[in-house]
Design a protein around this motif. Structure first.
Motif, mmCIF file in Angstrom:
data_model
loop_
_atom_site.group_PDB
_atom_site.id
_atom_site.type_symbol
_atom_site.label_atom_id
_atom_site.label_comp_id
_atom_site.label_asym_id
_atom_site.label_seq_id
_atom_site.Cartn_x
_atom_site.Cartn_y
_atom_site.Cartn_z
ATOM 1 N N GLU A 60 -4.084 -5.608 -17.890
ATOM 2 C CA GLU A 60 -3.013 -4.838 -17.261
ATOM 3 C C GLU A 60 -2.451 -3.823 -18.259
ATOM 4 O O GLU A 60 -2.193 -2.666 -17.909
ATOM 5 C CB GLU A 60 -1.882 -5.758 -16.783
ATOM 6 N N GLU A 90 1.956 -1.783 -13.661
ATOM 7 C CA GLU A 90 0.915 -2.456 -14.454
ATOM 8 C C GLU A 90 1.513 -3.053 -15.727
ATOM 9 O O GLU A 90 1.136 -4.148 -16.150
ATOM 10 C CB GLU A 90 -0.230 -1.501 -14.815
ATOM 11 N N HIS A 93 3.055 -6.185 -14.671
ATOM 12 C CA HIS A 93 2.049 -7.227 -14.431
ATOM 13 C C HIS A 93 1.643 -7.893 -15.741
ATOM 14 O O HIS A 93 1.499 -9.108 -15.824
ATOM 15 C CB HIS A 93 0.810 -6.645 -13.744
ATOM 16 N N GLU A 173 0.831 -4.793 -5.808
ATOM 17 C CA GLU A 173 -0.434 -4.049 -5.770
ATOM 18 C C GLU A 173 -0.630 -3.308 -4.453
ATOM 19 O O GLU A 173 -1.444 -2.401 -4.360
ATOM 20 C CB GLU A 173 -1.627 -4.992 -5.959
#
Ligand SMILES: [Fe+2]
Ligand SMILES: [Fe+2]
Lengths: 336, 99
Positions: A60, A90, A93, A173
């Protein structure tokens, strides 16, 4: 967090018995229930998860680079804001996943160090360059698309903190793939040059995206154990097949083709057949010889070093605040 | 009996209950207790009488830092007006399966 004898998540803690622990673990797995951080777990399970979750986190973090490459050159303010929001996601994440891995007893510093010194891996897809704006579209559609395909079953992974992180990630996502597909849609419905650019991006990312599911099943030694532990729910080839079945009609809706002459519907199987992927290239990239491996690592190290002053300043500020609060409390005590 | 033993002077604890394996601990409420162990026992008695929980956390309330409820708007402003963070913002793919 301290544990007292009240902690009902750890029913075997006072038995101190490996065998009882293993039995309880096996039972939880057999019931398809979840393992929580304080449960007894086999060392192999812990190690496998630390490796998988930390590599997922690294992916990520490194994955921000190819897309961030286009933030300053996004074709409109709207696209720039969307791309920033995606790259920011990201980063988030990565942080969710580092936190999940930390519950297994590895420190954040240790994981970061493993990434920086090259002992930990990350997904090889991020070692490809983003040459044009269309690549940002291809990444959103194909790379995030493949990631989602992989991640949805991981929401049910037996290790609960991993599953919970994946639930958050999958929710976020949902716009990543759509915005990518829409970039390609706009381009393929634009000028012939724009359409050619979109096609070129799809041509370059198709193969590497399919390889994100990992090597073919007969060449994936750890998969079996991961499936027995309910970490992995579907084999690499199963996930890859599902992904291909999904993207073929999506490519048609874009008016673009997928670069595989062997790609065709197989009535008997009820799936699309597709050609052999270039696994030599895959291994080359994994071994560090892909087009951008060196650049990605160099950038990550520089970002880490250049961020040192921020970490130091934050620590110094926290210390100063603590000192001030302590001084204030002292003054109050002496009535000053 | 010293004054310290009256219930109101015991520290406040926030209680978090995990309803079943795999789910997060969710805030259930609070209680007063003289120490961590008693807080856990009380939390069990108060918040899990009908099998609501498989695990309980108690956290001293003064260990929790919280955003100011009155400044809600300002504090969360940056995520407002960003419809593009939601998949529904992208309409071109409507009718295309699995997108
Ligand atoms: Fe992600
Ligand atoms: Fe993503």
């Amino acid at each position: 967090m301290s544990t007292t004898s009240m902690h009902s998540d750890a029913p075997v803690s006072n038995l101190d018995d490996e065998r009882a622990g293993q039995e309880r673990f096996d039972q939880i797995i057999a019931e398809d229930s979840r393992i929580e951080p304080r449960d007894w777990m086999p060392e192999g399970y812990r190690k496998t998860l630390i490796r998988q979750i930390s590599q997922h986190a690294h992916s990520e973090i490194i994955g921000m680079q190819p897309e961030a490459n286009w933030i300053t050159r996004a074709p409109s303010l709207k696209r720039k804001m969307i791309l920033m929001a995606k790259v920011q996601d990201e980063a988030g994440h990565g942080l969710y996943l580092y936190s999940a891995a930390e519950t297994l007893g590895i420190s954040r510093d240790e994981m970061v160090q493993q990434l920086l010194d090259g002992t930990a891996k990350y997904s090889s897809i991020f070692n490809y360059p983003t040459l044009t704006w269309a690549d940002v579209g291809a990444i959103g559609w194909l790379v995030d698309g493949a990631a989602i395909q992989n991640q949805v079953p991981l929401c049910r992974a037996s290790y609960a903190p991993y599953g919970r992180a994946m639930v958050r990630i999958c929710k976020e996502e949902s716009f990543h793939q759509r915005q990518g597909w829409e970039i390609l849609y706009e381009l393929s419905h634009g000028t012939p040059e724009q359409k050619a650019m979109a096609q070129d991006a799809v041509n370059r990312f198709y193969g590497p995206a399919l390889q994100m599911f990992g090597p073919p099943d007969d060449n994936s030694p750890n998969s079996k154990q991961s499936m027995a532990w309910n970490i992995k729910r579907f084999s690499n080839d199963e996930l890859r097949q599902r992904f291909v079945d999904m993207i073929v009609p999506q490519a048609e809706a874009l008016g673009l083709t997928l670069p595989d002459p062997d790609l065709k519907w197989n009535e008997e199987r009820g799936h699309y057949d597709f050609g052999e992927l270039d696994w030599d290239e895959f291994m080359t990239v994994i071994k560090g010889k892909g087009p951008c491996n060196v650049q990605r690592m160099q950038h990550r190290r520089e970002a880490h070093e250049n961020g040192a002053w921020v970490r130091e300043a934050a620590a110094a500020y926290a210390e100063k605040q603590a000192r001030r609060n302590a001084d204030a409390a002292d003054r109050q005590l002496i009535g000053a | 009996m010293s004054e310290q033993n009256i219930d109101a002077s015991w520290p406040l604890y926030e209680v978090f209950v995990r309803s079943s394996r795999g789910l997060s601990h969710v805030h259930a409420g609070s209680l007063h207790a003289p120490d961590d162990t008693m807080a856990l026992r009380n939390a069990r008695d108060l918040y899990t009488r009908r099998n609501e929980g498989t695990s309980v956390w108690v956290v001293p309330a003064d260990c929790i830092s919280s955003s100011d409820p009155d400044s809600k708007g300002g504090f969360f402003e940056s995520s407002k007006g960003k419809a593009f963070r939601h998949a529904t913002y992208y309409t071109k793919s409507e009718g295309v399966k699995h997108l």
